[in-house]
Design an enzyme around this catalytic site. Sequence first.
Site: not given
Ligand code: SAM
Length: 360
Positions: A233, A235, A316
Amino acid sequence: MSRRERTGPAKPAARPLGVGDWIWACRPGFEADLVEELERADKKSLPSRVAVGLVKSSRRPRRGSDFIELAFARQGLPVDALLAVAGDDPRVLGEAVAGAIGPLLGAGAAPFALQVWVADSDEANPLASYATAMEEAAVAALGPKAMERRVLARATRSGDDRFVQVCVLAASRAAVGVIPIGGAVSLAPGGRRRIGAPAGAPSRAASKLLEAFDWLGRGPDPGDRCIDLGAAPGGWTHVLLERRARVIAIDPARMAPSLAKHKNLQHVQASAFTYQVEEPVDWLFCDMAWRPLEVAALLAKWGRRGAARFLIANIKLPMKQKVEFVRRVSEIIATGGWQNLRVRQLYHDREEVTLGAWRI
Ligand SMILES: C[S@@+](CC[C@H](N)C(=O)[O-])C[C@H]1O[C@@H](n2cnc3c(N)ncnc32)[C@H](O)[C@@H]1O
């Protein structure tokens, strides 16, 4: 067939911790990963688990004259003295610690930093107040003359300044070690670099990025162009915008409404695997929740295209073979021409590691 025959010869029981060993702190639950990493870095380092959040080895792994950076070690110290006192009065252990520190510091006038810490475990964390009382007793016993030389670890001016660490093992036992501060794994006690998320940040992931800047000693300057892959979202994006950087956030998910209209932010609601950047940027950030090898291949592609100069990625690691995956991810990313690659499970990282690299 006996159990022994089925499982092969049993490993000899690890020696107890002794003077000359190194103690390493890690995130609780990651002791086996750190042991594996130490074994891979130096077969002769004989690593083993000491307790939750603590591992030991017979030496610190090196490559040539450089120490090898261990992804799963938060902190490390050589065991120069191992102290055990009767009873659990922190003043008694504090005085013993002061007695050990004096000779380790030597007669010179070099400034020193002193940190007392406990392992990050349910068993050891309640000893934190004991450790504080023990530190106060040690400081009192060292006396004002010695304490004139004490500085905060972050305020040391030379890498040769001394870094005295005391790891409290129990309410009557401690390990004391001294190294030049330039060789420290971390400047935070026990490697626990706590950084609160800034007010208004849409997620606590902001702390991970702030810790990464602190660890790498760099971050974007005002006006720098940044790509944030997996940004929602927001951060990380929030932290970047606070630094007055310009951000393109790539994520199919929504960004927090508080960020949506920021003049320095463009949100591309798409997959990072299909997004094409129009012109090179300064920084590439990635916190995408996706398979590590595929993320690594994507980041390598960015590197090969010369599409960014600096990289910070959170990888991850939900699988069992974390050390092997860190090796493979690093290898793939290096094929993109990214240099000075560093990987660390930072304090705010859970089943993940942070990776930093640049290409200049
Ligand atoms: C751990 S969260 C990120 C948190 C973010 N860095 C923050 O500070 O709020 C992981 C994010 O990866 C995104 N995500 C997963 N697959 C993706 C893709 N193929 N392309 C872009 N974003 C992706 C998800 O939608 C999710 O919002």
